[in-house]
Design an enzyme around this catalytic site. Structure first.
Site, short mmCIF file in Angstrom:
data_model
loop_
_atom_site.label_atom_id
_atom_site.label_comp_id
_atom_site.label_asym_id
_atom_site.label_seq_id
_atom_site.Cartn_x
_atom_site.Cartn_y
_atom_site.Cartn_z
N ARG A 22 0.84 -1.21 0.00
CA ARG A 22 0.00 0.00 0.00
C ARG A 22 0.88 1.26 0.00
O ARG A 22 1.04 1.90 -1.03
CB ARG A 22 -0.95 -0.04 1.22
CG ARG A 22 -2.07 0.97 1.19
CD ARG A 22 -1.69 2.37 1.59
NE ARG A 22 -1.15 2.46 2.95
CZ ARG A 22 -0.64 3.58 3.47
NH1 ARG A 22 -0.56 4.68 2.73
NH2 ARG A 22 -0.13 3.60 4.69
N ASP A 23 1.49 1.59 1.14
CA ASP A 23 2.29 2.82 1.21
C ASP A 23 3.47 2.74 0.25
O ASP A 23 3.84 3.72 -0.41
CB ASP A 23 2.79 3.02 2.66
CG ASP A 23 3.11 4.46 3.00
OD1 ASP A 23 3.37 5.24 2.07
OD2 ASP A 23 3.13 4.81 4.19
N HIS A 33 4.52 4.64 12.87
CA HIS A 33 4.69 4.52 11.41
C HIS A 33 5.70 5.58 10.98
O HIS A 33 5.38 6.77 10.89
CB HIS A 33 3.31 4.76 10.79
CG HIS A 33 3.25 4.78 9.29
ND1 HIS A 33 2.78 3.73 8.54
CD2 HIS A 33 3.56 5.76 8.40
CE1 HIS A 33 2.79 4.05 7.26
NE2 HIS A 33 3.27 5.28 7.13
N HIS A 73 8.61 7.30 8.53
CA HIS A 73 9.29 7.45 7.23
C HIS A 73 10.73 7.84 7.57
O HIS A 73 11.01 8.36 8.65
CB HIS A 73 8.55 8.47 6.36
CG HIS A 73 7.25 7.93 5.81
ND1 HIS A 73 7.08 7.58 4.49
CD2 HIS A 73 6.08 7.63 6.42
CE1 HIS A 73 5.86 7.11 4.31
NE2 HIS A 73 5.21 7.13 5.46
N CYS A 92 3.47 9.26 0.82
CA CYS A 92 2.11 9.67 0.46
C CYS A 92 2.19 10.66 -0.70
O CYS A 92 2.90 11.66 -0.60
CB CYS A 92 1.44 10.32 1.66
SG CYS A 92 -0.16 11.02 1.26
N ASN A 150 9.17 4.79 3.68
CA ASN A 150 9.02 4.30 5.06
C ASN A 150 10.35 3.73 5.55
O ASN A 150 11.22 3.38 4.75
CB ASN A 150 8.00 3.16 5.10
CG ASN A 150 6.60 3.62 4.75
OD1 ASN A 150 6.30 3.85 3.59
ND2 ASN A 150 5.76 3.76 5.74
#
Ligand code: HMG
Ligand code: MG
Length: 328
Positions: free
Chosen positions: A13-14, A233, A235, A266, A284
């Protein structure tokens, strides 16, 4: 407090959402298959957002259906409980309905809604104020509670917990306010997103102190499926994410997100610089680095680093192929 740490890999996803080139659905499915063999506790498989906003993940339903078909064909009934939790982003009721449809016949274990602690970022990412976004999540959480079979767990991200790419520094109190509201409307897990990777051991520790003081320290202790708590989470823009992981472990955090090969970012955190070039949102923390850091600090995970290296190599390969195709 337990020394077992929960790992979510968000690479499908990310990791992929901001890639400009076409990544074939079959490659996304293969990445999830490889991740299923690594021992990570959860895989964020895709998003049910508007394909106009995030074209790369427009095939989310197909990815999920193919992953479930693969699991059904290749994993025995005895092995299936060892499959990681498969989760997905859902921004509104329309996304929730699409996620439920995509699962036809298979129960959804977990979804993730995503808010922000910055008004400007919320507008850019969701076309809504923070308050409007929370009102959109309310019926989604209701649907999760009323789901047939067992309730669907809800992760709630908060982006820009340290700083916003447009507004600058964000106060920990603002993040704590949003966290408290998300819990009030039904979140089972708060996931603190350092969207642009500006955490330091000091500012992330301060954030964790303020947030846990507001929502209660018991959120730190929860970490197994069904009792999610607080997740970090990160980055990794400046190579400081590993030291932030160590600081968070010291403060009791036992759940982290990573993305194999450090992919990610994002699209709505990217910025146009004065000379017209686009500064892409940072990746990330690599799940490989995350897991190594946790083991070296004396904690355990269920992750097999060799299997993780295979997934990371494949992720690098598909992204390189798609970037070559997109000419970037
Ligand atoms: P909107 O334009 O305000 O939505 O977007 P709308 O309700 O006005 O509808 C407009 C169109 O979108 C309509 O279609 C709807 O049907 C469609 P049209 O009539 O124009 O053909 N639509 C949808 N289509 C598919 N799935 C849906 C959906 N909802 C509406 N769920 C919306 C609002 C939320 C949809 C949009 O802003 C959006 O999709 N945003 C997603 C952005 C995103 O995915 N960002 C990346 C993830 S967040 C992140 O990366 C941060 C994180 O990693 C943590 C961190 O690092 O900080 C989580
Ligand atoms: Mg992110």
């Amino acid at each position: 407090m337990s020394d077992l740490v929960r790992i979510t890999d968000v690479s499908p996803r990310d990791g992929l959402q901001n890639e400009p080139g076409v990544i074939p659905t079959s490659d996304k499915v293969k990445l999830v298959e490889l991740l299923c063999k690594t021992g990570v506790d959860e895989i964020e498989v895709t998003s049910f957002v508007s394909a106009k906003w995030v074209p790369q993940l427009g095939d989310g339903a197909e990815v999920l259906q193919r992953v479930h078909a693969w699991l059904h064909a290749n994993w025995t009934k005895e092995e299936l409980p060892g499959v990681p939790c498969l989760s997905m982003l859902v921004p509104n009721q329309q996304g929730m309905q699409a996620a439920l449809r995509a699962h036809a016949g298979v129960s959804v274990e977990k979804i993730a809604v995503f808010a922000a602690a910055s008004e400007t970022f919320s507008q850019k990412n969701l076309n809504a104020t923070i308050e409007e976004s929370l009102e959109r999540f309310r019926p989604v959480m209701e649907m999760a509670r009323l789901a047939c079979g067992q309730p669907i767990h809800v992760r709630a991200y908060i982006s820009c917990v340290i700083a916003c790419p447009f507004e600058g520094p964000i106060s920990p109190e603002k993040v704590a306010d949003v966290a408290a509201r998300l819990i009030e409307i039904g979140a089972d897990e708060i996931d603190l997103g350092d969207t642009i990777g500006v955490s330091t051991a000091e500012n992330v520790s301060e954030l964790l102190r303020v947030v846990t003081k507001r929502i209660g320290k018991e959120w730190l202790a929860k970490r197994s499926v069904g009792e999610y708590g607080l997740t970090l989470h990160l980055h990794d823009t400046f190579g400081r994410a590993a030291e932030c992981v160590r600081a968070a472990l010291d403060l009791g955090v036992r759940s982290f997100d990573g993305s194999v090969a450090g992919l990610g970012g994002c699209p709505y955190a990217s910025k146009t610089l004065p000379d017209g070039t686009i500064q892409r949102a940072p990746g990330n923390i690599a799940t490989e680095l995350l897991v190594r850091t946790i083991h070296e600090a004396g904690y355990r995970t269920n992750v097999d680093l060799n299997a993780l290296a295979d997934a990371a190599a494949f992720a690098r390969e598909i992204v390189a192929k798609s970037r070559a195709g997109a000419g970037s």
